[in-house]
Design a protein around this motif. Structure first.
Motif, PDB file in Angstrom:
ATOM      1  N   ASN A   1      -7.523   1.458  -5.915  1.00  0.00           N
ATOM      2  CA  ASN A   1      -6.307   1.851  -6.613  1.00  0.00           C
ATOM      3  C   ASN A   1      -6.506   1.518  -8.086  1.00  0.00           C
ATOM      4  OD1 ASN A   1      -3.560   1.531  -7.822  1.00  0.00           O
ATOM      5  ND2 ASN A   1      -2.948   2.167  -5.766  1.00  0.00           N
ATOM      6  N   HIS A   2      -6.413   2.559  -8.922  1.00  0.00           N
ATOM      7  CA  HIS A   2      -6.713   2.341 -10.342  1.00  0.00           C
ATOM      8  C   HIS A   2      -5.558   1.694 -11.097  1.00  0.00           C
ATOM      9  CE1 HIS A   2     -10.425   4.384  -9.759  1.00  0.00           C
ATOM     10  NE2 HIS A   2      -9.827   5.471  -9.342  1.00  0.00           N
ATOM     11  N   MET A   3      -4.417   1.533 -10.427  1.00  0.00           N
ATOM     12  CA  MET A   3      -3.244   0.970 -11.100  1.00  0.00           C
ATOM     13  C   MET A   3      -3.081  -0.518 -10.835  1.00  0.00           C
ATOM     14  SD  MET A   3      -1.438   3.055 -12.913  1.00  0.00           S
ATOM     15  CE  MET A   3       0.346   3.242 -12.850  1.00  0.00           C
ATOM     16  N   SER A   4      -3.329  -0.943  -9.603  1.00  0.00           N
ATOM     17  CA  SER A   4      -2.947  -2.303  -9.269  1.00  0.00           C
ATOM     18  C   SER A   4      -3.809  -2.882  -8.157  1.00  0.00           C
ATOM     19  CB  SER A   4      -1.465  -2.294  -8.854  1.00  0.00           C
ATOM     20  OG  SER A   4      -1.197  -3.250  -7.873  1.00  0.00           O
ATOM     21  N   GLU A   5      -4.285  -4.099  -8.370  1.00  0.00           N
ATOM     22  CA  GLU A   5      -5.086  -4.804  -7.361  1.00  0.00           C
ATOM     23  C   GLU A   5      -4.211  -5.092  -6.134  1.00  0.00           C
ATOM     24  OE1 GLU A   5      -8.286  -5.691  -7.630  1.00  0.00           O
ATOM     25  OE2 GLU A   5      -8.775  -5.789  -9.751  1.00  0.00           O
ATOM     26  N   GLU A   6      -2.938  -5.362  -6.410  1.00  0.00           N
ATOM     27  CA  GLU A   6      -2.009  -5.703  -5.324  1.00  0.00           C
ATOM     28  C   GLU A   6      -1.826  -4.513  -4.379  1.00  0.00           C
ATOM     29  OE1 GLU A   6       2.378  -7.549  -5.450  1.00  0.00           O
ATOM     30  OE2 GLU A   6       1.063  -8.055  -7.130  1.00  0.00           O
ATOM     31  N   LYS A   7      -1.630  -3.323  -4.985  1.00  0.00           N
ATOM     32  CA  LYS A   7      -1.487  -2.112  -4.170  1.00  0.00           C
ATOM     33  C   LYS A   7      -2.776  -1.850  -3.397  1.00  0.00           C
ATOM     34  CE  LYS A   7       1.861   0.183  -7.106  1.00  0.00           C
ATOM     35  NZ  LYS A   7       1.848   0.840  -8.413  1.00  0.00           N
ATOM     36  N   ALA A   8      -3.903  -2.079  -4.057  1.00  0.00           N
ATOM     37  CA  ALA A   8      -5.198  -1.865  -3.400  1.00  0.00           C
ATOM     38  C   ALA A   8      -5.308  -2.750  -2.170  1.00  0.00           C
ATOM     39  CB  ALA A   8      -6.331  -2.149  -4.375  1.00  0.00           C
ATOM     40  N   ARG A   9      -4.882  -4.011  -2.309  1.00  0.00           N
ATOM     41  CA  ARG A   9      -4.974  -4.924  -1.168  1.00  0.00           C
ATOM     42  C   ARG A   9      -4.008  -4.503  -0.053  1.00  0.00           C
ATOM     43  NH1 ARG A   9      -4.843 -11.282  -1.719  1.00  0.00           N
ATOM     44  NH2 ARG A   9      -6.787 -10.685  -2.694  1.00  0.00           N
ATOM     45  N   ALA A  10      -2.794  -4.109  -0.429  1.00  0.00           N
ATOM     46  CA  ALA A  10      -1.814  -3.671   0.571  1.00  0.00           C
ATOM     47  C   ALA A  10      -2.379  -2.497   1.362  1.00  0.00           C
ATOM     48  CB  ALA A  10      -0.501  -3.290  -0.108  1.00  0.00           C
ATOM     49  N   GLN A  11      -3.074  -1.593   0.659  1.00  0.00           N
ATOM     50  CA  GLN A  11      -3.680  -0.444   1.339  1.00  0.00           C
ATOM     51  C   GLN A  11      -4.825  -0.884   2.237  1.00  0.00           C
ATOM     52  OE1 GLN A  11      -4.518   1.806  -2.171  1.00  0.00           O
ATOM     53  NE2 GLN A  11      -2.724   3.109  -1.956  1.00  0.00           N
ATOM     54  N   ALA A  12      -5.627  -1.822   1.748  1.00  0.00           N
ATOM     55  CA  ALA A  12      -6.747  -2.320   2.563  1.00  0.00           C
ATOM     56  C   ALA A  12      -6.213  -2.940   3.849  1.00  0.00           C
ATOM     57  CB  ALA A  12      -7.575  -3.330   1.770  1.00  0.00           C
ATOM     58  N   ILE A  13      -5.100  -3.645   3.757  1.00  0.00           N
ATOM     59  CA  ILE A  13      -4.506  -4.274   4.945  1.00  0.00           C
ATOM     60  C   ILE A  13      -3.976  -3.195   5.889  1.00  0.00           C
ATOM     61  CG2 ILE A  13      -2.581  -5.726   5.761  1.00  0.00           C
ATOM     62  CD1 ILE A  13      -2.972  -7.325   3.072  1.00  0.00           C
ATOM     63  N   ARG A  14      -3.253  -2.242   5.300  1.00  0.00           N
ATOM     64  CA  ARG A  14      -2.662  -1.204   6.133  1.00  0.00           C
ATOM     65  C   ARG A  14      -3.722  -0.414   6.900  1.00  0.00           C
ATOM     66  NH1 ARG A  14       0.823   4.231   4.773  1.00  0.00           N
ATOM     67  NH2 ARG A  14       0.372   5.109   6.818  1.00  0.00           N
ATOM     68  N   PHE A  15      -4.864  -0.174   6.249  1.00  0.00           N
ATOM     69  CA  PHE A  15      -5.857   0.703   6.861  1.00  0.00           C
ATOM     70  C   PHE A  15      -7.050  -0.039   7.457  1.00  0.00           C
ATOM     71  CE2 PHE A  15      -3.696   3.682   3.921  1.00  0.00           C
ATOM     72  CZ  PHE A  15      -3.231   4.561   4.899  1.00  0.00           C
ATOM     73  N   GLN A  16      -6.873  -1.338   7.732  1.00  0.00           N
ATOM     74  CA  GLN A  16      -8.033  -2.041   8.291  1.00  0.00           C
ATOM     75  C   GLN A  16      -8.324  -1.600   9.724  1.00  0.00           C
ATOM     76  OE1 GLN A  16      -7.681  -6.280   8.308  1.00  0.00           O
ATOM     77  NE2 GLN A  16      -5.499  -6.246   8.795  1.00  0.00           N
ATOM     78  N   ASP A  17      -7.290  -1.110  10.423  1.00  0.00           N
ATOM     79  CA  ASP A  17      -7.521  -0.527  11.737  1.00  0.00           C
ATOM     80  C   ASP A  17      -7.824   0.961  11.520  1.00  0.00           C
ATOM     81  OD1 ASP A  17      -7.508   0.444  14.259  1.00  0.00           O
ATOM     82  OD2 ASP A  17      -5.473  -0.204  14.777  1.00  0.00           O
ATOM     83  N   ILE A  18      -8.941   1.424  12.023  1.00  0.00           N
ATOM     84  CA  ILE A  18      -9.376   2.786  11.725  1.00  0.00           C
ATOM     85  C   ILE A  18      -8.381   3.816  12.283  1.00  0.00           C
ATOM     86  CG2 ILE A  18     -10.882   3.519  13.663  1.00  0.00           C
ATOM     87  CD1 ILE A  18     -11.909   3.506   9.955  1.00  0.00           C
ATOM     88  N   ALA A  19      -7.627   3.435  13.317  1.00  0.00           N
ATOM     89  CA  ALA A  19      -6.619   4.349  13.873  1.00  0.00           C
ATOM     90  C   ALA A  19      -5.559   4.681  12.819  1.00  0.00           C
ATOM     91  CB  ALA A  19      -5.972   3.737  15.110  1.00  0.00           C
ATOM     92  N   ALA A  20      -5.292   3.731  11.918  1.00  0.00           N
ATOM     93  CA  ALA A  20      -4.318   3.999  10.852  1.00  0.00           C
ATOM     94  C   ALA A  20      -4.856   5.098   9.922  1.00  0.00           C
ATOM     95  CB  ALA A  20      -4.042   2.720  10.065  1.00  0.00           C
ATOM     96  N   VAL A  21      -6.176   5.106   9.721  1.00  0.00           N
ATOM     97  CA  VAL A  21      -6.800   6.134   8.881  1.00  0.00           C
ATOM     98  C   VAL A  21      -6.744   7.494   9.587  1.00  0.00           C
ATOM     99  CG1 VAL A  21      -8.964   6.889   7.802  1.00  0.00           C
ATOM    100  CG2 VAL A  21      -8.342   4.456   7.791  1.00  0.00           C
TER     101      VAL A  21
END
Lengths: 302, 368
Positions: A22-42
């Motif tokens: 995420n080019h805007m925010s490290e925090e958003k990047a981490r939230a996304q990494a958490i959300r998509f750590q299960d490949i089924a979410a992807v």
């Protein structure tokens, strides 16, 4: 050189959101990494996008892509026309390996360890003596292994590598890539760049005409190196097949304005964007179709 | 006027610099140099660069105006010194030097010869960090009373490693590789370090170098804060450097993407009460050529600008003298400049051994 004949969809799905970019925010990047750590979410999001009408997924050859590919191989009937546009390599993978093991060590890590070629690469000295072209072919094969059995009509070089080679002035490297992708994978080579005018000039200089190039194209002129005016002129000239990325400039431009600007640039063939929610995917998809004219509108329909 | 530059070291940073320098309209790559003939042979094959395997040969045979040094850290001092003696402007990768005394001599000589020097602390050219520097300088935070500087990333995430970065004698380890970036940002935004204390350094996966470091810092202006750096943090996609600054009227949280300012009360119309977010995307000026981040191009551009304007001082670039302040802090953290019996360093050895034993127990015999 074979003609460019693969017809690209108007709307292409991107993957930054899945891998914590995420080019805007490290925090958003981490939230996304958490959300998509299960490949089924992807794969759920990819499924949603597919239901909406987006059947092309432009994705980095991130190691997690292996599981996404497994899912699509296992569900071919559900997604009969699904296609991937692999973008190689995932540069951090190599950069971290170089930091950890040095140039030659990193090369050995990513080259295949089996098959008849392996004997060549037993020692660092052997790697050092091998010619660049064979190594490049092996690295491309290693990256493409993940996509075996799936449709990959366009295969891209990631911007870090494109722009590095561009800065170094190694035009021959583009030719090696171009020829190998056409011959071995029967696919169109594509180039991602932050330096469109310089890249197009360089590709043309080594005989690569009308290439598929994916670059930032946005109203805010964000990361359009060489200047927005020059980009607009080149798009209009029809000298390459443009895919617009970063059209929202990481959220700096309101969605409608952003899409309106991109669709006003008449030569743009495709727009790539990433999103995580059904609402956002649908909204962006609709906006692109609404602002697009003529036959191009039909291309995105599955 | 075109500046003729030679590059030494074609590792990851060296190649990146070479691409940037080669694309700069006012720089001409006169020669490149690396000890690894595999690299130079291939460069010869695919590019018109004039290649050397020996740095001194390059200096002796080429008409250069400047050099860019991106070799392993241990070689920086000797190479920078030779270049300065030869009357060349020098851009050197970080850290500047491992030996403070050598660094001081080079700085004196560079000043005598009126040469431009710069060290590749690229975070200074990131819009968000520049915004933080500007806000602090303007007094937006009132009196700053504490800070925390952090750097995390996934460099060493398993027990084997085979490069100079894993050798303490060559300037490897988290202090010179990661902590120095955080220390330079502290210097850039808040001021140079005077003293360090309460140092905790540990190896996690490496054998010879530290993978994590924590300590308290006292700046020359008496401000105190903390440093934390860990290059074995796999939860980070890539290196993340951040700074948190507390002041009597507000707070700043800044990383390379955004500068978040919190103000207790409205300061001016453009500085309202509560949070204001400044994104690097809005703050960044366009560069002539982009590779991995605008900051890498911007720092080279400033180097060129400083040469063209005869060493004009800027608030952004980190010259050798400024970089030496960070090197000094690194040396103090590594216990090279302080009495080992002072400020708890003896206890520190015990802490470190006990941690290593504990970790080896956890990881099992194969890593012991």
């Amino acid at each position: 050189m074979p003609e460019n004949n693969h017809e690209m969809d108007r709307v292409i799905f991107g993957d930054n959101q899945f891998f914590g970019v995420n080019h805007m925010s490290e925090e958003k990047a981490r939230a996304q990494a958490i959300r998509f750590q299960d490949i089924a979410a992807v794969t759920n999001v990819l499924d949603t996008a597919y239901q909406i009408g987006i059947r092309t997924f432009m994705c980095t050859t991130h190691e997690r892509m292996a599981q996404v590919c497994d899912y699509f191989r296992a569900n071919m009937e559900k997604y009969p026309d699904y296609q991937f546009y692999p973008c190689m390599p995932y540069a951090h993978k190599y950069a971290n390996a170089v930091t950890e093991q040095g140039m030659i060590g990193a090369l050995k890590q990513f080259l295949p360890t089996d098959g008849k070629i392996s004997a060549l690469f037993k020692g660092g000295k052997a790697v050092a003596q091998a010619d660049v072209q064979s190594i490049a072919h092996l690295l491309i094969d290693a990256e493409m292994k993940t996509f075996e059995g799936l449709s990959t009509p366009v295969i891209f070089v990631q911007n870090v590598i494109t722009d590095l080679l561009l800065g170094l002035g190694v035009a021959d490297a583009f030719k090696i890539f171009d020829e190998y992708i056409r011959e071995r994978y029967n696919a169109e080579p594509g180039y991602i760049t932050m330096n469109l005018p310089l890249l197009l000039e360089t590709l043309n200089s080594c005989g690569i005409e009308n290439p598929i190039i994916c670059s930032n194209i946005n109203k805010a002129a964000f990361r359009m190196c060489g200047g927005q005016a020059s980009y607009e002129k080149l798009i209009e000239s029809g000298r390459f097949r443009p895919i617009a990325m970063s059209v929202f400039a990481s959220g700096a431009i309101p969605a409608s304005d952003a899409i309106n600007y991109v669709c006003e640039q008449k030569g743009i063939e495709s727009v790539v964007f990433g999103a995580s929610s059904r609402g956002h995917i649908q909204e962006t998809y609709d906006l692109i179709l609404r602002h697009s004219q003529g036959a191009e509108m039909e291309l995105a329909a599955p | 006027m075109t500046i003729r530059i030679g590059l030494a070291g074609l590792g990851k940073m060296g190649l990146s610099h070479l691409a940037i320098v080669n694309a700069h309209p006012e720089l001409e790559v006169a020669a490149v140099c690396d000890g690894l003939s595999y690299l130079t042979n291939n460069l010869k094959k695919f590019t018109p660069f004039n290649c050397y395997n020996d740095y001194q040969d390059m200096l002796a045979n080429e008409q250069l105006d400047a050099v860019l040094i991106a070799t392993p850290s241990k070689a920086h001092a000797t190479m920078a010194n030779q270049a300065i003696q030869a009357g060349l402007h020098v851009f050197c990768e970080k850290p500047f030097v491992l030996d403070i005394n050598e660094g001081q001599k080079i700085i004196t000589q560079a000043a005598t010869n009126d040469l431009v020097t710069q060290v590749g602390y690229h975070n200074r050219f990131v819009g968000a960090f520049q915004k933080a520097q500007q806000l602090v300088a303007e007094g937006a935070l009132g009196t700053v009373y504490h800070f925390r500087a952090e750097a995390y990333g996934p460099v060493v995430i398993r027990p084997q490693s085979a490069t100079w970065r894993s050798k303490k004698s060559e300037g490897g380890g988290v202090v010179y590789d990661y902590a120095c970036h955080a220390l330079d940002l502290v210097n850039f935004v808040l001021g140079p370090v005077e003293d360090v204390s309460g140092v905790i350094r540990n190896n996690i996966f490496s054998k010879d170098v530290d993978d994590e470091v924590y300590c308290s810092l006292t700046l020359k202006n008496n401000l105190q804060g903390q440093l934390a750096a860990n290059w074995s943090d796999e939860s980070q996609r890539k290196m993340t450097t951040k700074l948190t600054i507390w002041g009597t009227t507000g707070q700043i949280n800044v990383d390379r993407q955004e500068c978040a300012l919190y103000l207790r009360n409205e300061s001016t119309a453009s500085l309202p009460k509560g949070w204001s977010i400044y994104n690097t995307t809005e703050l960044t000026d366009e560069v002539w050529y982009y590779l991995r981040g605008e900051e890498y191009s911007a720092q080279i551009d400033e180097f060129v600008e400083r040469i063209n304007t005869q060493n004009k001082k800027t608030t952004t670039a980190c010259d050798f003298a400024t970089a030496l302040e960070t090197d000094r802090a690194c040396a103090m953290i590594n216990g090279l400049e302080t009495d080992p019996a002072a400020d708890g360093k003896v206890d520190q050895v015990a802490v470190r051994q006990s941690f290593t034993q504990r970790l080896r127990g956890l990881l099992g015999a194969k890593h012991a």
